[in-house]
Design a protein around this motif. Structure first.
Motif, mmCIF file in Angstrom:
data_model
loop_
_atom_site.group_PDB
_atom_site.id
_atom_site.type_symbol
_atom_site.label_atom_id
_atom_site.label_comp_id
_atom_site.label_asym_id
_atom_site.label_seq_id
_atom_site.Cartn_x
_atom_site.Cartn_y
_atom_site.Cartn_z
ATOM 1 N N ARG A 319 0.820 -1.212 0.000
ATOM 2 C CA ARG A 319 0.000 0.000 0.000
ATOM 3 C C ARG A 319 0.857 1.267 0.000
ATOM 4 O O ARG A 319 0.543 2.228 -0.683
ATOM 5 C CB ARG A 319 -0.912 0.033 1.220
ATOM 6 N N ASP A 320 1.934 1.228 0.782
ATOM 7 C CA ASP A 320 2.773 2.426 0.862
ATOM 8 C C ASP A 320 3.422 2.764 -0.479
ATOM 9 O O ASP A 320 3.293 3.895 -0.949
ATOM 10 C CB ASP A 320 3.803 2.287 1.981
ATOM 11 N N LEU A 322 2.444 1.867 -3.363
ATOM 12 C CA LEU A 322 1.377 2.217 -4.303
ATOM 13 C C LEU A 322 0.968 3.677 -4.136
ATOM 14 O O LEU A 322 0.726 4.384 -5.115
ATOM 15 C CB LEU A 322 0.147 1.325 -4.079
ATOM 16 N N GLN A 323 0.899 4.098 -2.864
ATOM 17 C CA GLN A 323 0.573 5.507 -2.606
ATOM 18 C C GLN A 323 1.646 6.419 -3.200
ATOM 19 O O GLN A 323 1.340 7.430 -3.831
ATOM 20 C CB GLN A 323 0.444 5.745 -1.099
ATOM 21 N N SER A 324 2.928 6.000 -3.005
ATOM 22 C CA SER A 324 4.019 6.801 -3.573
ATOM 23 C C SER A 324 3.891 6.879 -5.075
ATOM 24 O O SER A 324 4.074 7.936 -5.679
ATOM 25 C CB SER A 324 5.380 6.160 -3.254
ATOM 26 N N ARG A 326 1.238 6.556 -6.941
ATOM 27 C CA ARG A 326 0.106 7.401 -7.330
ATOM 28 C C ARG A 326 0.454 8.892 -7.147
ATOM 29 O O ARG A 326 0.178 9.708 -8.029
ATOM 30 C CB ARG A 326 -1.092 7.025 -6.469
ATOM 31 N N ALA A 327 1.083 9.201 -6.029
ATOM 32 C CA ALA A 327 1.452 10.591 -5.752
ATOM 33 C C ALA A 327 2.449 11.091 -6.790
ATOM 34 O O ALA A 327 2.310 12.185 -7.346
ATOM 35 C CB ALA A 327 2.035 10.692 -4.338
ATOM 36 N N ALA A 330 1.016 11.720 -10.150
ATOM 37 C CA ALA A 330 0.239 12.970 -10.167
ATOM 38 C C ALA A 330 1.158 14.176 -10.319
ATOM 39 O O ALA A 330 0.867 15.116 -11.063
ATOM 40 C CB ALA A 330 -0.588 13.079 -8.895
ATOM 41 N N LEU A 331 2.295 14.124 -9.601
ATOM 42 C CA LEU A 331 3.238 15.246 -9.687
ATOM 43 C C LEU A 331 3.845 15.340 -11.071
ATOM 44 O O LEU A 331 4.026 16.444 -11.611
ATOM 45 C CB LEU A 331 4.345 15.077 -8.636
ATOM 46 N N ALA A 339 9.955 13.869 -10.973
ATOM 47 C CA ALA A 339 9.100 12.881 -10.314
ATOM 48 C C ALA A 339 9.118 11.561 -11.072
ATOM 49 O O ALA A 339 8.974 10.490 -10.483
ATOM 50 C CB ALA A 339 7.683 13.410 -10.197
ATOM 51 N N ASP A 342 11.728 9.354 -9.779
ATOM 52 C CA ASP A 342 11.299 8.775 -8.502
ATOM 53 C C ASP A 342 10.339 7.617 -8.724
ATOM 54 O O ASP A 342 10.353 6.631 -8.005
ATOM 55 C CB ASP A 342 10.592 9.832 -7.645
ATOM 56 N N ARG B 34 7.131 13.119 -1.563
ATOM 57 C CA ARG B 34 6.317 13.061 -2.785
ATOM 58 C C ARG B 34 4.837 12.927 -2.448
ATOM 59 O O ARG B 34 3.978 13.467 -3.148
ATOM 60 C CB ARG B 34 6.733 11.855 -3.653
ATOM 61 N N VAL B 35 4.560 12.172 -1.394
ATOM 62 C CA VAL B 35 3.161 11.925 -1.048
ATOM 63 C C VAL B 35 2.494 13.208 -0.560
ATOM 64 O O VAL B 35 1.420 13.572 -1.043
ATOM 65 C CB VAL B 35 3.048 10.802 0.003
ATOM 66 N N ALA B 38 1.938 15.586 -3.403
ATOM 67 C CA ALA B 38 0.775 15.242 -4.227
ATOM 68 C C ALA B 38 -0.521 15.591 -3.503
ATOM 69 O O ALA B 38 -1.470 16.092 -4.120
ATOM 70 C CB ALA B 38 0.807 13.756 -4.583
ATOM 71 N N PRO B 120 -3.732 2.969 -1.039
ATOM 72 C CA PRO B 120 -3.486 4.276 -1.654
ATOM 73 C C PRO B 120 -4.789 5.062 -1.859
ATOM 74 O O PRO B 120 -5.829 4.478 -2.078
ATOM 75 C CB PRO B 120 -2.877 3.891 -3.003
#
Lengths: 524, 201
Positions: A319-320, A322-324, A326-327, A330-331, A339, A342, B34-35, B38, B120
């Motif tokens: 999950r972590d 995946l969040q990165s 997604r973030a 987006a950036l 980004a 990254d 980054r999180v 965003a 997420p």
């Protein structure tokens, strides 16, 4: 029946003569081992042979002239008279006359199970009925015990834990088979001895501190050979018992496969006959089956728990990143070019995670064929994939030889090396970092050396050691102090170590020069 | 509204009065830069977003202006759980959502947050969470608490097997508390229009 052989002419002639001799038959009936009782139409006993004394406790002369109901439990008397009357009227038999089982009543009041065959003949104009009766108490008791053991087998199959199974087995040895001194010893893999599991009450009273059993005991020998063994105090065979001068005169040890031994004992040297031995072996076989089943069930439960824990950690660890991802995506979309780089790191991290999870899930705790391996060359292979450009591997040239699955040993070393490279930087800046083991330095020196007592090997780095990290938790799934690590590497190490029957310990190295993280693998 | 539990106007005024743009203030906390970046990107059009990449930093930048805090749980140093406790300790009137990769367990029962969100998440998810938490501001404390209790119950029910729930004391306590709060807030909930009710629960 004749003492002489069939070709003996005189023997045959003697038999012919005997057949003519009424005294021969009288004596045969009189001394027969089965009790024979004859009654008339009124159920009055007209004849009883000598064996009635042994079976019913009456001298023959005491019951001749009495009613048959004297030696019959009262609940049968009415039926008996009805049946005789009906037979005399109609010729109709209520019972099979051959080998019927009925209880009789002994002079002292207890019931004696009998197998009876009825005969009828006419003597001097009167109808005479005779019963030839065999005392089947022993057989009956044996059958009852067998039946009770079947109950025990059912109870054993329902018992969930080895302790419950032990209670059930020892309870049956005591109450069903009748050995108050019974105990179950379980084999302890780690120390290679038999440990007292369950003791019957009497056994616990007699030996208040039951010893562990190993070489030199009857139980151990039975366990090792896989065959039941018996000891008698007056036996001149030189069999080992753990307390030759103790109160136990007879001991019977039946192995329970690789689980342990069922031990029954008695203070009477003549304790065992074929039947009791057989009963104890039946109980032991059922106990062994139950212990095997309980073990498999426990193993399945462990596997399920492991899977559950595993699934939860995997989902959480994916999950972590995946969040990165997604973030970061987006950036990047919003115009941040960097980004995208990254994003690759995040994807690498997820890929590592997936690979580690696969290694753990596929190979689990199994180990393939082991052979003698040269630790130094496996280490060199492992370093070629897990090492880093600026890092150095030092291999001691006096490493102990090792019995191992080479492929898995290589995976083990790769993960220990990778851990050292990722966490073992000597860069002084890292000291300032809040978590001493979290950084990605690669100028580390990793040493592979024998343990001081040569009972294994150690992988040591010259980084900062474990600092505040919990060395107990290091090997748990998903434990990581580094944002780049998957937290599975050391779980893989632990699984491989366990699969080989080795142990591993993590400590800060005591060498003040290095003072890094140290993993000791004990292979013996 | 004719009940004695009036919408809590003071808070709304307070926020409007202090915040120059009249925009609600959201604090996003996550150890991955980054999180939070965003999160800022997704929320900045509608809210005044502050970010922090550690628990320590979060406590530095938080003040009475913050309406909603989004807290990561697992962070080096001060964890999100620690930050949550400290926010309550300071008596700050802020609605908190834990936004985390950690599977919820019974330990969340005692944690004073309003919502538990599993990663997420994307921009839409975050908007919804923030809007729900801002809506809460107009109601009094017992509605706020009822909301948190219901969220915890739903989160646990989604995550844990029934067999584990029925035997668990904390879960049972949660259900009892929910019943109590429901009785207490019945008048408020009755007085809400259907839409407001649906938005909240």
């Amino acid at each position: 029946m004749a003492a002489s052989g069939p070709s003996d002419e005189r023997g045959v002639a003697d038999l012919d003569a005997l057949a003519e001799d009424a005294e021969f038959f009288r004596s045969l009936v009189e001394h027969g081992s089965d009790a024979i009782v004859s009654i008339d139409e009124h159920s009055t006993i007209r004849y009883a042979n000598r064996a009635v004394e042994r079976v019913f406790g009456y001298a023959p002369e005491d019951i001749v002239g009495e009613k048959l109901t004297t030696i019959m439990p009262e609940r049968f008397t009415a039926d008996h008279f009805d049946a005789v009357d009906r037979y005399l009227d109609t010729g109709e038999r209520q019972l099979d006359w051959n080998d019927i089982e009925l209880p009789a009543e002994h002079a002292d009041g207890h019931e004696v199970p009998l197998s009876i065959t009825f005969e009828e003949h006419v003597h001097e104009g009167d109808r005479v009925f005779s019963g030839i009766m065999r005392d089947v108490s022993d057989r009956k008791a044996y059958e009852d015990t067998l039946e009770a053991l079947q109950e025990t087998a059912r109870a054993l199959m329902q018992a969930r834990t080895p302790a419950d199974i032990g209670d059930c087995a020892v309870g049956a040895a005591t109450d069903v088979i009748g050995f108050p001194l019974s105990s179950l010893y379980r084999y302890d893999d780690a120390t290679d001895v038999l440990r007292p599991g369950v003791q019957s009450e009497a056994a616990a009273d007699l030996f208040d501190d039951p010893p562990t059993l190993s070489e030199g005991s009857l139980a151990w020998r039975a366990f090792q050979s896989g065959e039941p063994l018996e000891y008698h105090a007056d036996d001149d065979r030189d069999l080992p018992v753990h307390r030759p001068d103790g109160p136990v005169d007879a001991e019977y040890a039946v192995p329970l496969g690789d689980h342990g031994v069922l031990l029954v004992a008695d203070t009477d040297a003549a304790a065992f006959d074929d039947q009791t031995r057989h009963l104890v072996r039946i109980l032991a076989a059922n106990t062994e089956a139950a212990l095997g089943r309980a073990e498999r069930e426990a193993e399945r439960e462990r596997q399920n728990e492991r899977l559950e824990r595993f699934a939860s950690i995997v989902s959480h660890d994916l999950r972590d990143p995946l969040q990165s991802a997604r973030a970061t995506a987006a950036l990047a979309k919003a115009g941040d070019e960097e980004a995208l780089d990254d994003l690759e790191d995040v994807i690498d991290r997820m890929e590592d995670l997936v690979e580690d999870v696969l290694t753990l899930a596929k190979q689990g705790q199994a180990v393939g064929e082991t052979e003698r391996v040269a630790l130094a060359s496996v280490a060199a292979d492992a370093w070629s994939t897990a090492g880093a450009e600026d890092a150095t591997l030092v291999v001691d040239d006096d490493l102990p030889a090792l019995q191992a699955d080479e492929e898995r040993l290589r995976t083990l070393l790769e993960n220990l090396f990778r851990n050292a490279v990722e966490h073992g930087s000597t860069n002084p800046d890292s000291q300032a970092h809040q978590d001493a083991v979290e950084h990605g330095g690669s100028d580390v020196t990793v040493t592979l050396e024998p343990l001081a007592d040569r009972s294994g090997f150690a992988v040591v780095d010259d980084g900062d050691g474990f600092g505040d990290a919990d060395t107990e938790k290091l090997f748990e799934y998903g434990y990581t102090t580094s944002s780049g690590g998957t937290g599975f590497g050391l779980s893989i190490v632990r699984d491989i170590v366990t699969a080989h029957g080795w142990t591993i310990h993590a400590t800060d190295d005591e060498d003040s020069e290095r003072a890094g993280a140290r993993f000791d693998v004990h292979t013996r | 509204m004719e009940t004695d539990t009036q919408p809590d106007d003071t808070d709304a005024e307070h926020a409007t009065a202090i915040d120059p743009d009249g925009e609600p203030v959201v604090l996003a906390v996550d150890d991955e830069p980054r999180v939070v970046e965003a999160f800022g990107l997704w929320l900045e059009d509608d809210y005044d977003v502050r970010t922090a990449t550690s628990g320590e930093e979060a406590l530095d930048v938080v003040d009475a202006d913050v309406d909603v805090a989004l807290l990561d749980r697992r962070m080096p140093g001060l964890t999100g759980d620690d930050v949550l406790d400290e926010l309550r300790e300071r008596g700050l009137d802020v609605r908190v959502a834990m936004v985390t990769g950690v599977d919820p367990d019974f330990d969340i029962v005692e944690m004073p947050f309003e919502e538990y969100v599993q990663k997420p998440v994307d921009g839409d998810d975050l908007h919804e969470v923030v809007e729900r938490l801002l809506d809460l501001e107009q109601y009094d404390d017992s509605v706020d608490e009822l909301y948190g209790v219901v969220q915890k119950r739903i989160t646990l029910e989604a995550e844990l097997p029934e067999s584990e729930l029925v035997d668990n004391e904390e879960y049972q306590r949660l259900r009892e508390r929910e019943a109590e709060l429901e009785a207490e807030t019945a008048s408020v909930i009755d007085s809400m229009d259907d839409e407001g009710f649906a938005q909240l629960f």
